[in-house]
Design a protein around this motif. Structure first.
Motif, PDB file in Angstrom:
ATOM      1  N   PHE A 139       0.875  -1.170   0.000  1.00 10.69           N
ATOM      2  CA  PHE A 139       0.000   0.000   0.000  1.00 10.69           C
ATOM      3  C   PHE A 139       0.909   1.216   0.000  1.00 10.69           C
ATOM      4  N   ILE A 140       0.658   2.179  -0.890  1.00 12.66           N
ATOM      5  CA  ILE A 140       1.529   3.345  -0.996  1.00 12.66           C
ATOM      6  C   ILE A 140       0.729   4.601  -0.722  1.00 12.66           C
ATOM      7  N   ILE A 187       5.278   4.791  -8.733  1.00 10.66           N
ATOM      8  CA  ILE A 187       5.974   3.592  -8.266  1.00 10.66           C
ATOM      9  C   ILE A 187       4.990   2.433  -8.136  1.00 10.66           C
ATOM     10  N   ALA A 188       3.772   2.718  -7.683  1.00 12.68           N
ATOM     11  CA  ALA A 188       2.752   1.672  -7.588  1.00 12.68           C
ATOM     12  C   ALA A 188       2.500   1.058  -8.968  1.00 12.68           C
ATOM     13  N   ILE A 227       1.278  -7.088  -5.909  1.00 10.16           N
ATOM     14  CA  ILE A 227      -0.083  -6.647  -5.592  1.00 10.16           C
ATOM     15  C   ILE A 227       0.073  -5.332  -4.856  1.00 10.16           C
ATOM     16  N   VAL A 228      -0.395  -4.255  -5.461  1.00 11.62           N
ATOM     17  CA  VAL A 228      -0.113  -2.924  -4.936  1.00 11.62           C
ATOM     18  C   VAL A 228      -1.348  -2.038  -5.058  1.00 11.62           C
ATOM     19  N   PHE A 229      -1.506  -1.167  -4.063  1.00 20.23           N
ATOM     20  CA  PHE A 229      -2.637  -0.236  -4.010  1.00 20.23           C
ATOM     21  C   PHE A 229      -2.139   1.146  -3.622  1.00 20.23           C
ATOM     22  N   ALA A 230      -2.768   2.170  -4.172  1.00 16.35           N
ATOM     23  CA  ALA A 230      -2.494   3.551  -3.784  1.00 16.35           C
ATOM     24  C   ALA A 230      -3.601   3.978  -2.822  1.00 16.35           C
ATOM     25  N   LEU A 283       2.481  -4.325   3.584  1.00 10.78           N
ATOM     26  CA  LEU A 283       3.448  -3.246   3.794  1.00 10.78           C
ATOM     27  C   LEU A 283       2.825  -1.921   3.385  1.00 10.78           C
ATOM     28  N   LEU A 284       2.903  -0.948   4.270  1.00  6.90           N
ATOM     29  CA  LEU A 284       2.538   0.424   3.931  1.00  6.90           C
ATOM     30  C   LEU A 284       3.822   1.174   3.621  1.00  6.90           C
ATOM     31  N   VAL A 285       3.913   1.746   2.428  1.00  3.09           N
ATOM     32  CA  VAL A 285       5.024   2.621   2.058  1.00  3.09           C
ATOM     33  C   VAL A 285       4.501   4.043   2.184  1.00  3.09           C
TER      34      VAL A 285
END
Length: 183
Positions: free
Chosen positions: A41-42, A55-56, A65-68, A82-84
């Motif tokens: 998660f970004i 970047i996501a 697997i990524v979410f904004a 992971l939270l970025v």
């Protein structure tokens, strides 16, 4: 006489100076946190958020697997995720609340910041310190010709994109296959 090209080259040199000072161990720890996460998660405000979305997108191309955060399709964060958090200042109630909520849910947090003294950094799995200028222009930040947090944003984009380049070596065809095709 100063030209636009000379200004661009000066900006590039400023970012090069920042990148030369980034700690390789911190880059490796950040990359490791990405690869170990179930989902990523970004989050970031303003231009930091835009860098995060870029970047996501690259991480999605690399099959992560990524979410904004803030998008309507973002699910809840949970253990193993992971939270970025990208924040030049790494201060304020909103970023701090995000870090605490993520940790309470069992997730890890990686912080990307220009603030070496961030209190929320103490809670994070990894910290990627980018010694660039932000809009606050604190005493420890470098002098720059660029306005606001441009130098930080440019450095974030290049560093995080370079991590993805390294993580995806020899995956160009697979990444191209995941690129948007409804354009």
């Amino acid at each position: 006489m100063d030209t636009y090209k000379k200004t661009a080259l000066l900006c590039i040199e400023e970012v090069r100076t920042v990148l030369d000072q980034v700690n390789e161990h911190e880059l490796s720890a950040f990359a490791k946190a990405l690869t170990e996460a179930n989902r990523i998660f970004i989050s970031g405000d303003g231009r930091s958020g835009l860098m995060g979305k870029a970047i996501a997108m690259r991480l999605m191309h690399a099959n992560y697997i990524v979410f904004a955060l803030g998008e309507t399709i973002t699910p809840s964060i949970k253990e193993g995720d992971l939270l970025v958090l990208i924040s030049g200042s790494a201060t304020g109630n909103a970023p701090s609340d995000l870090v605490h909520k993520a940790i309470k849910a069992g997730a890890q947090v990686s912080l990307v910041t220009a603030n070496p003294d961030s209190k929320m950094g103490e809670l994070c799995k990894s910290i990627l310190f980018i010694p660039a200028a932000t809009k606050q222009r604190k005493q420890h930040e470098p002098v720059t010709i660029q306005p606001l947090g441009n130098q930080f944003d440019q450095s974030v984009h290049l560093l995080l994109d370079s991590i993805i380049v390294k993580l995806t070596d020899k995956q160009q065809d697979a990444m191209r296959a995941r690129h948007a095709n409804l354009e």
